[in-house]
Design a protein around this motif. Structure first.
Motif, PDB file in Angstrom:
ATOM      1  N   ARG A  18      -1.878   0.482   6.573  1.00 19.58           N
ATOM      2  CA  ARG A  18      -2.564   1.226   7.638  1.00 19.58           C
ATOM      3  C   ARG A  18      -3.152   0.281   8.677  1.00 19.58           C
ATOM      4  N   ALA A  19      -3.720  -0.826   8.212  1.00 20.61           N
ATOM      5  CA  ALA A  19      -4.277  -1.808   9.153  1.00 20.61           C
ATOM      6  C   ALA A  19      -3.173  -2.413  10.009  1.00 20.61           C
ATOM      7  N   GLU A  20      -2.033  -2.728   9.406  1.00 21.01           N
ATOM      8  CA  GLU A  20      -0.900  -3.262  10.165  1.00 21.01           C
ATOM      9  C   GLU A  20      -0.399  -2.271  11.202  1.00 21.01           C
ATOM     10  N   ALA A  21      -0.527  -0.982  10.891  1.00 21.68           N
ATOM     11  CA  ALA A  21      -0.076   0.060  11.813  1.00 21.68           C
ATOM     12  C   ALA A  21      -1.075   0.310  12.939  1.00 21.68           C
ATOM     13  N   GLY A  22      -2.252  -0.335  12.866  1.00 22.71           N
ATOM     14  CA  GLY A  22      -3.224  -0.182  13.941  1.00 22.71           C
ATOM     15  C   GLY A  22      -4.456   0.616  13.585  1.00 22.71           C
ATOM     16  N   ARG A  36     -13.657  -5.913   7.810  1.00 22.36           N
ATOM     17  CA  ARG A  36     -12.679  -5.084   8.513  1.00 22.36           C
ATOM     18  C   ARG A  36     -11.302  -5.681   8.273  1.00 22.36           C
ATOM     19  N   LEU A  37     -10.345  -4.850   7.927  1.00 27.20           N
ATOM     20  CA  LEU A  37      -8.972  -5.310   7.777  1.00 27.20           C
ATOM     21  C   LEU A  37      -8.293  -5.203   9.135  1.00 27.20           C
ATOM     22  N   VAL A  38      -7.752  -6.324   9.586  1.00 32.08           N
ATOM     23  CA  VAL A  38      -7.036  -6.345  10.864  1.00 32.08           C
ATOM     24  C   VAL A  38      -5.737  -7.110  10.664  1.00 32.08           C
ATOM     25  N   PRO A  39      -4.693  -6.745  11.389  1.00 24.97           N
ATOM     26  CA  PRO A  39      -3.432  -7.478  11.254  1.00 24.97           C
ATOM     27  C   PRO A  39      -3.558  -8.873  11.860  1.00 24.97           C
ATOM     28  N   VAL A  40      -2.831  -9.800  11.306  1.00 23.18           N
ATOM     29  CA  VAL A  40      -2.804 -11.160  11.822  1.00 23.18           C
ATOM     30  C   VAL A  40      -1.843 -11.209  13.006  1.00 23.18           C
TER      31      VAL A  40
END
Length: 85
Positions: A18-22, A36-40
């Motif tokens: 879900r984090a990778e999807a935004g 907070r999980l955020v994409p690299v």
């Protein structure tokens, strides 16, 4: 979305997706936001870094204005005899 750290343990893979999807995924501890999980972001490759640096160089040189020679910029501090004024 907010998820407690305890609940996140069992659904980490889904939360990462879900984090990778935004989606904003916030993990909480005792009801307070902890992380907070955020994409690299992918690191820029050599070619794009060089293009960015070149664009900055061109932009800077186009904004530069001629001024006094730096070698003579502090002459006003000294008298004709070379001593501080």
């Amino acid at each position: 979305m907010q998820v407690s750290v305890t609940d996140a343990k069992g659904q980490l893979t889904e939360l990462v997706r879900r984090a990778e999807a935004g989606d904003e995924v916030v993990l909480t501890r005792h009801g307070h936001a902890a992380v907070r999980l955020v994409p690299v972001k992918a690191a820029p490759d050599r070619k794009s870094r060089r293009a960015l640096l070149e664009a900055a160089r061109v932009s800077g040189s186009s904004k530069a204005t001629p001024g006094p020679n730096a070698a003579r910029s502090q002459d006003f501090l000294y008298e004709d005899d070379g001593l501080p004024g």
